[in-house]
Design a protein around this motif. Sequence first.
Motif, PDB file in Angstrom:
ATOM      1  N   TYR A  76      43.193  45.964  28.406  1.00 20.72           N
ATOM      2  CA  TYR A  76      44.348  46.691  29.291  1.00 20.72           C
ATOM      3  C   TYR A  76      44.861  48.035  27.761  1.00 20.72           C
ATOM      4  CZ  TYR A  76      49.096  47.069  31.805  1.00 20.72           C
ATOM      5  OH  TYR A  76      49.930  47.742  32.441  1.00 20.72           O
ATOM      6  N   GLN A  77      44.996  47.969  26.806  1.00 14.35           N
ATOM      7  CA  GLN A  77      44.999  48.997  25.869  1.00 14.35           C
ATOM      8  C   GLN A  77      44.094  50.447  25.846  1.00 14.35           C
ATOM      9  OE1 GLN A  77      44.473  46.703  21.738  1.00 14.35           O
ATOM     10  NE2 GLN A  77      46.947  46.554  22.001  1.00 14.35           N
ATOM     11  N   TYR A  78      42.094  49.962  25.722  1.00 10.43           N
ATOM     12  CA  TYR A  78      41.521  50.826  26.008  1.00 10.43           C
ATOM     13  C   TYR A  78      41.345  51.824  27.467  1.00 10.43           C
ATOM     14  CZ  TYR A  78      37.094  51.363  26.776  1.00 10.43           C
ATOM     15  OH  TYR A  78      35.180  52.599  27.669  1.00 10.43           O
ATOM     16  N   ARG A  79      41.793  50.987  28.360  1.00  7.61           N
ATOM     17  CA  ARG A  79      41.823  51.742  30.184  1.00  7.61           C
ATOM     18  C   ARG A  79      43.521  52.146  29.377  1.00  7.61           C
ATOM     19  NH1 ARG A  79      38.678  50.371  33.990  1.00  7.61           N
ATOM     20  NH2 ARG A  79      39.236  51.600  34.578  1.00  7.61           N
ATOM     21  N   VAL A  80      44.619  52.130  29.155  1.00  4.06           N
ATOM     22  CA  VAL A  80      45.635  53.815  28.805  1.00  4.06           C
ATOM     23  C   VAL A  80      45.488  54.145  27.803  1.00  4.06           C
ATOM     24  CG1 VAL A  80      47.893  53.227  27.720  1.00  4.06           C
ATOM     25  CG2 VAL A  80      47.359  51.352  29.246  1.00  4.06           C
ATOM     26  N   ASN A  81      44.618  53.872  26.774  1.00  7.21           N
ATOM     27  CA  ASN A  81      43.974  54.646  25.449  1.00  7.21           C
ATOM     28  C   ASN A  81      43.131  56.075  26.824  1.00  7.21           C
ATOM     29  OD1 ASN A  81      45.674  53.512  24.062  1.00  7.21           O
ATOM     30  ND2 ASN A  81      42.884  52.843  22.968  1.00  7.21           N
ATOM     31  N   HIS A  82      42.333  55.668  28.104  1.00  4.58           N
ATOM     32  CA  HIS A  82      41.448  56.474  28.000  1.00  4.58           C
ATOM     33  C   HIS A  82      42.070  57.357  29.418  1.00  4.58           C
ATOM     34  CE1 HIS A  82      38.221  58.725  30.324  1.00  4.58           C
ATOM     35  NE2 HIS A  82      37.511  57.184  30.353  1.00  4.58           N
ATOM     36  N   LEU A  83      43.149  56.845  30.507  1.00  2.00           N
ATOM     37  CA  LEU A  83      44.028  56.882  31.453  1.00  2.00           C
ATOM     38  C   LEU A  83      44.801  58.812  30.243  1.00  2.00           C
ATOM     39  CD1 LEU A  83      46.049  57.394  33.944  1.00  2.00           C
ATOM     40  CD2 LEU A  83      47.716  55.670  32.747  1.00  2.00           C
ATOM     41  N   VAL A  84      45.248  58.410  29.358  1.00  2.00           N
ATOM     42  CA  VAL A  84      46.622  58.898  28.444  1.00  2.00           C
ATOM     43  C   VAL A  84      45.590  60.301  28.083  1.00  2.00           C
ATOM     44  CG1 VAL A  84      47.386  59.333  26.360  1.00  2.00           C
ATOM     45  CG2 VAL A  84      48.306  57.103  27.504  1.00  2.00           C
ATOM     46  N   PHE A 124      43.397  44.482  37.977  1.00  2.00           N
ATOM     47  CA  PHE A 124      43.633  44.042  36.449  1.00  2.00           C
ATOM     48  C   PHE A 124      45.138  44.151  36.430  1.00  2.00           C
ATOM     49  CE2 PHE A 124      44.079  44.725  31.749  1.00  2.00           C
ATOM     50  CZ  PHE A 124      43.411  43.284  31.549  1.00  2.00           C
ATOM     51  N   ARG A 125      45.484  45.464  35.995  1.00  2.22           N
ATOM     52  CA  ARG A 125      46.576  45.980  36.036  1.00  2.22           C
ATOM     53  C   ARG A 125      47.926  44.200  36.922  1.00  2.22           C
ATOM     54  NH1 ARG A 125      49.799  50.741  37.612  1.00  2.22           N
ATOM     55  NH2 ARG A 125      51.268  49.259  35.909  1.00  2.22           N
ATOM     56  N   LEU A 126      47.734  43.900  37.634  1.00  2.00           N
ATOM     57  CA  LEU A 126      48.237  43.551  38.596  1.00  2.00           C
ATOM     58  C   LEU A 126      48.484  41.675  38.269  1.00  2.00           C
ATOM     59  CD1 LEU A 126      47.303  44.026  42.550  1.00  2.00           C
ATOM     60  CD2 LEU A 126      49.614  44.382  41.190  1.00  2.00           C
ATOM     61  N   GLU A 127      47.349  41.701  37.428  1.00  2.00           N
ATOM     62  CA  GLU A 127      46.842  40.392  36.984  1.00  2.00           C
ATOM     63  C   GLU A 127      47.634  40.082  35.315  1.00  2.00           C
ATOM     64  OE1 GLU A 127      45.240  37.438  37.641  1.00  2.00           O
ATOM     65  OE2 GLU A 127      44.875  38.269  39.859  1.00  2.00           O
ATOM     66  N   MET A 128      47.018  41.264  34.698  1.00  3.74           N
ATOM     67  CA  MET A 128      48.155  41.551  33.583  1.00  3.74           C
ATOM     68  C   MET A 128      49.857  40.973  33.786  1.00  3.74           C
ATOM     69  SD  MET A 128      46.464  41.281  30.647  1.00  3.74           S
ATOM     70  CE  MET A 128      47.098  42.832  29.284  1.00  3.74           C
ATOM     71  N   HIS A 129      50.549  41.375  35.103  1.00  3.93           N
ATOM     72  CA  HIS A 129      51.696  41.719  35.295  1.00  3.93           C
ATOM     73  C   HIS A 129      51.865  40.314  35.380  1.00  3.93           C
ATOM     74  CE1 HIS A 129      53.432  45.979  34.830  1.00  3.93           C
ATOM     75  NE2 HIS A 129      52.105  46.445  35.374  1.00  3.93           N
ATOM     76  N   ASP A 183      54.207  51.481  41.324  1.00  5.21           N
ATOM     77  CA  ASP A 183      54.156  50.437  41.154  1.00  5.21           C
ATOM     78  C   ASP A 183      54.787  49.446  41.918  1.00  5.21           C
ATOM     79  OD1 ASP A 183      52.395  50.361  38.601  1.00  5.21           O
ATOM     80  OD2 ASP A 183      54.340  50.100  37.379  1.00  5.21           O
ATOM     81  N   GLY A 184      55.351  49.801  42.752  1.00  7.59           N
ATOM     82  CA  GLY A 184      56.050  49.586  43.676  1.00  7.59           C
ATOM     83  C   GLY A 184      55.339  48.969  45.105  1.00  7.59           C
ATOM     84  N   GLU A 185      54.261  50.090  45.248  1.00  2.58           N
ATOM     85  CA  GLU A 185      53.072  50.232  46.231  1.00  2.58           C
ATOM     86  C   GLU A 185      52.038  49.497  46.091  1.00  2.58           C
ATOM     87  OE1 GLU A 185      53.842  51.390  49.477  1.00  2.58           O
ATOM     88  OE2 GLU A 185      55.469  51.377  49.223  1.00  2.58           O
ATOM     89  N   LEU A 186      51.790  49.839  44.868  1.00  4.38           N
ATOM     90  CA  LEU A 186      50.595  49.043  43.388  1.00  4.38           C
ATOM     91  C   LEU A 186      50.765  47.365  43.915  1.00  4.38           C
ATOM     92  CD1 LEU A 186      47.958  49.499  42.693  1.00  4.38           C
ATOM     93  CD2 LEU A 186      49.122  49.020  40.607  1.00  4.38           C
ATOM     94  N   LEU A 187      52.342  46.800  43.887  1.00  8.67           N
ATOM     95  CA  LEU A 187      52.198  45.121  44.316  1.00  8.67           C
ATOM     96  C   LEU A 187      52.470  45.001  45.906  1.00  8.67           C
ATOM     97  CD1 LEU A 187      55.143  44.625  41.245  1.00  8.67           C
ATOM     98  CD2 LEU A 187      52.876  43.851  40.746  1.00  8.67           C
ATOM     99  N   ARG A 188      52.522  46.076  46.165  1.00  7.36           N
ATOM    100  CA  ARG A 188      52.603  45.768  47.418  1.00  7.36           C
ATOM    101  C   ARG A 188      51.342  45.583  48.102  1.00  7.36           C
ATOM    102  NH1 ARG A 188      53.536  48.328  53.401  1.00  7.36           N
ATOM    103  NH2 ARG A 188      52.991  49.866  52.372  1.00  7.36           N
ATOM    104  N   LEU A 189      50.286  46.142  47.879  1.00  9.21           N
ATOM    105  CA  LEU A 189      49.142  47.066  48.307  1.00  9.21           C
ATOM    106  C   LEU A 189      48.274  46.481  47.781  1.00  9.21           C
ATOM    107  CD1 LEU A 189      49.822  50.074  50.297  1.00  9.21           C
ATOM    108  CD2 LEU A 189      49.816  48.638  51.502  1.00  9.21           C
ATOM    109  N   GLY A 190      48.121  46.520  46.268  1.00  8.49           N
ATOM    110  CA  GLY A 190      47.221  46.092  45.618  1.00  8.49           C
ATOM    111  C   GLY A 190      46.026  46.749  45.904  1.00  8.49           C
TER     112      GLY A 190
END
Length: 226
Positions: A76-84, A124-129, A183-190
């Motif tokens: 999670y940290q690695y992907r957020v680092n890359h995103l930022v 992966f984000r969904l799994e983490m949440h 995130d609301g749409e992400l949770l709904r649609l994945g």
Amino acid sequence: MVEKGTTAMSETPDTEAVKRSRVATRRKLVEEAAPVFVHKGLEAASVADLCAAAGFTRGAFYSNFESKTELAVAVYQYRVNHLVDLLHAEVDRQLAREVPMAEVLGFVLQSLTGFTEDGAWQGFRLEMHLAADRDEQLRLAVDEQYERIVAAVAEVLATVGRHGVSYTLPKTDLARLLIAVWDGELLRLGRRMTSEGGIGARLISATWEAFTVISPEAEAGGSGTR
């Protein structure tokens, strides 16, 4: 015989090479873990599964991580680092090209969850949440990375704001609102999010348009206020 104060070259390990090898091993484990966690689930995925995906032994795994939970946090940290990093770099590039501000903001919004076309990252984000509700370590990691994403989006909104864009909400509040909608749409649609007619993109665009004022110069692709 080795004189006092000297070290035999043949007996001196190449510590830099060892460090590079360990960094490469850790990175490979991190990069290959997300699809495994998505396919198996964070709880069901085994250390053996994670090692097989990266092509390493259990010894290599435990030389870098104490547990698969620690690896999940590192992913999670690695992907957020890359995103930022990508978010800041790309926005700066677009501003330098004097791209219309609506297009710049559109890029920011599409990047909120990071690599929107990357189904493994979304999953992966969904799994983490989901797992965060049952694991304190994961909950703290998810909260920490969420705040980093909020801060990055708010910083980018501030950067864009110096180029002829103003907001009717504080930038941090707007960042949280935009992320909440996405995130609301992400949770709904994945992982179907990018194949459902762009519903998420339309909703989030409508949200930022409701709280954003773009000057005519910035809308046309001018530099706005420097």
